[in-house]
Design a protein around this motif. Structure first.
Motif: not given
Length: 667
Positions: A51-52, A83-84, A111-113, A220-221
């Motif tokens: 799990s991130r 987010e990742r 940066t956008h992500d 959002i992420n």
């Protein structure tokens, strides 16, 4: 079971099978993509690594120890964020990342992500022409010496307005909450100027907007990528903020758009207009670029300033040597950009603070847009994110002796040591400056995407830190817990909301003023006699004197120091007029004298000494040559003005206040 019931049951079974099949395909697809895009490096998280989100929570709770451990143990490691997952690598791979072209490892995509700029900041600048970055890197950086007085003036105003001491009492302030508006005002003095930089609505937009941006991106992420276009518009308030910002700044932008480019003020808004494509030369787009610049500037500088003050209060033995350096330099050079750049102890202290308490654990984040392979054979698939250890690099004992110890003058000691690799002292000082980037100091990142505003940020931070030390005493409040220790990156974040107790250093200010007066004294008689110690009292006495004082002093002294409202001035006899006249403007400046006396940018809104004074050339040449031709118009206007002002009905006498009457006639 009748036929209808059978059909109903079949429909339910089919629906259930379809749902189960869909979920199964989705899970298998996810597992396949994970297997196909797996990266052959260790993964942080242990039993929670499936799990991130859980791994991110655990990582946040661990603090600096885990980053140092993983840095020492693994050349590369996969770490989580909201987010990742990201591959974080040691500094030995920094050049491989730095040299990779943007169409392979993309800074803007990463940066956008991370920030989801379209929904959080309301801009697509991560995908389009980033001309505001060029303006910051080129125009702003080159003009820092000329901009310093504006920043310094705003720092003084902001500190004085926010603290408002009535005497020598102590005041308790939440330092981060207090310093954010100070940074916002000082930064926006350059970005938008007076009076907008002090406007409460504008400050609220640029300060709260940055916090809202981070929160929006974080929410959002939490959702899958395909849901971002749905979730983003639902939670974002960015459009209303953009409209309000454009409304507040519109007059500044529209005023400049009415002028030819060469006639515009030499300021940040004009630079943006000159760099913007034609379709973006409007209030909405230019304001958005200003908001983007604020987002990058305010909270990062505020956190760095907060960390620096915390380190100072935790190591009070540094206060006196820092204060002595500041007093010594400013007494000789005044408060100037050159002076702020000539304080090696202050510079070293702030750099050491940024070394031990960086704003993130890793930096130089890039998104893989084309397959990339490191020199050790590890391949990164498209869509992966990669970065460099920041905190762990800056506490690597191969780079820094006793790396976990805070040594405020670490970089001053380097300059004073035996460094055979340094070509000269100047180059070493440059490498030891706050804004210098290197493979071992990554506070402003590294490579071609290093922070373009680091030179401005460094000047601003040093100005605030120096002014605080020179003019205020600070200490921990009695209620502060664990106030003396900030050894780990986690600690500096846990204690970021601690209050600081502040008071004015009245005695220090008086002694500093006396020292500056003594250092800058001029070997000439001074007017005032017993009150000459006070320029104000001496000036009041001079105003009460008759004209005889000027005749007597002229006869008695070849040179005399006299007071004015703003300064002491050296007045000399006529024999020295040619020496003054021949001196170059870079030695004896007429423009600087006018600026000091009239404060042009505040009084008439025209900092003439910073512009091409073509209007003087017009008066000297065009107007003078055309005097015979314009005389009839002047004569006609004088006649009309006198008649309008006097309005005689007959031959009666009228009593007038001549100066008040003559001014509109001449105008």
């Amino acid at each position: 079971m009748d036929l209808a019931s059978f059909k109903e049951l079949s429909a339910k079974v089919n629906s259930s099978l379809i749902l189960q099949t869909t979920l199964g395909v989705a899970v298998l697809s996810h597992l396949y993509r994970s297997w196909r895009n797996r990266i052959d490096v260790p993964t942080y998280g242990g039993i929670l690594s499936f799990s991130r989100l859980l791994s991110t929570v655990r990582l946040a709770m661990e603090g600096g120890d885990i980053w140092r451990t993983s840095y020492a143990k693994y050349p590369m490691i996969l770490v989580p964020s909201p987010e990742r997952w990201a591959v974080v690598v040691r500094g030995k791979y920094i050049d491989e990342l730095s040299r990779a072209p943007d169409d392979v490892l993309s800074f803007t995509e990463a940066t956008h992500d991370s920030l989801r700029l379209r929904y959080s900041l309301g801009t697509t600048t991560a995908e389009e022409h980033e001309y505001h970055i060029h303006v910051v890197r080129q125009n702003l950086t080159k003009r820092l010496p000329a901009l310093f007085p504006e920043v310094y003036d705003e720092v003084i105003h902001a500190f004085g307005e926010d603290l408002q001491f009535d005497g020598a009492e102590w005041k308790e302030v939440e330092f981060l909450s207090w310093i954010i508006p100070v940074v916002a005002k000082a930064s926006n003095r350059v970005f938008v100027g007076l009076p907008l930089c002090r406007d409460k609505e504008w400050l609220s937009l640029v300060i709260d907007g940055a916090v809202s941006c981070i929160k929006t991106a974080a929410i959002i992420n939490l959702f899958p990528e395909f849901m971002h276009p749905i979730v983003g518009p639902l939670i974002s308030k960015v459009q209303s903020r953009k409209r309000k910002a454009a409304e507040l700044a519109r007059y500044l932008i529209d005023d400049r758009l009415k002028l030819a480019p060469e006639d515009r003020p030499d300021d940040y808004i004009s630079w943006l207009l000159s760099a913007a494509p034609p379709e973006e030369q409007n209030a909405e787009d230019i304001t958005q670029r200003i908001i983007s610049t604020n987002f990058a500037a305010i909270h990062t500088s505020s956190l760095n300033m907060t960390h620096t003050i915390y380190w100072l209060l935790s190591r009070p033995e540094y206060l006196d040597p820092l204060r002595e350096e500041i007093e010594s330099v400013t007494s000789q050079m005044g408060w100037t950009k050159a002076a702020i750049s000539s304080m090696p102890k202050l510079e070293s202290f702030m750099k050491e603070s940024m070394r031990l308490s960086p704003l993130a654990p890793h930096t130089m984040n890039r998104k893989v847009v084309k397959p990339f392979t490191f020199s050790n054979g590890v391949s990164l698939p498209v869509g992966a994110t990669v970065g460099i250890h920041l905190y762990a690099t800056q506490v690597d004992e191969d780079y820094y002796p006793e790396p976990l110890q805070f040594k405020g003058f670490r970089f001053v000691e380097e300059e004073n040591g035996d460094h055979k690799e340094a070509e000269n002292v100047a180059s070493l000082k440059s490498r030891n400056s706050m804004y210098a980037i290197s493979r071992s100091y990554l506070g402003f990142s590294y490579g071609r995407h290093a922070c373009p505003g680091r030179f401005f940020a460094s000047m601003e931070l040093k100005t605030m830190f120096a002014y605080l030390i020179a003019n205020y005493d600070m200490k921990w409040p009695d209620s502060a817990i664990n106030k003396m220790e900030f050894e780990l990156m986690k600690d500096i974040w846990d204690k970021v909301d601690i209050a600081v107790v502040v008071k004015t250093t009245v005695g220090i200010a008086i002694l500093g003023q006396l020292y500056r007066w003594w250092s800058n004294r001029i070997n000439a008689p001074a007017y005032g006699g017993i009150v000459s110690f006070s320029r104000r009292l001496a000036f009041e006495r001079l105003m009460r004197e008759k004209g005889d004082i000027w005749k007597d002093s002229y006869a008695k002294y070849p040179m005399l120091l006299i007071p004015s409202r703003g300064n002491w001035s050296l007045v000399v006899r006529g024999p020295y007029v040619e020496e003054i006249n021949r001196a170059g403007d870079d030695v004896l400046s007429f423009h600087e004298a006018v600026q000091d006396m009239i404060q042009l940018q505040y009084s008439i809104g025209l900092p003439a000494h910073q512009h091409n004074e073509y209007h003087i050339q017009v008066i000297r040449n065009n107007l003078t040559r055309h005097l015979p031709a314009v005389f009839p118009e002047v004569h006609d206007e004088v006649t009309v003005a006198l008649s309008d002002a006097l309005q005689f009905q007959g031959e009666e006498w009228k009593e007038i206040h001549f100066l008040g009457w003559a001014i509109p006639v001449i105008a």
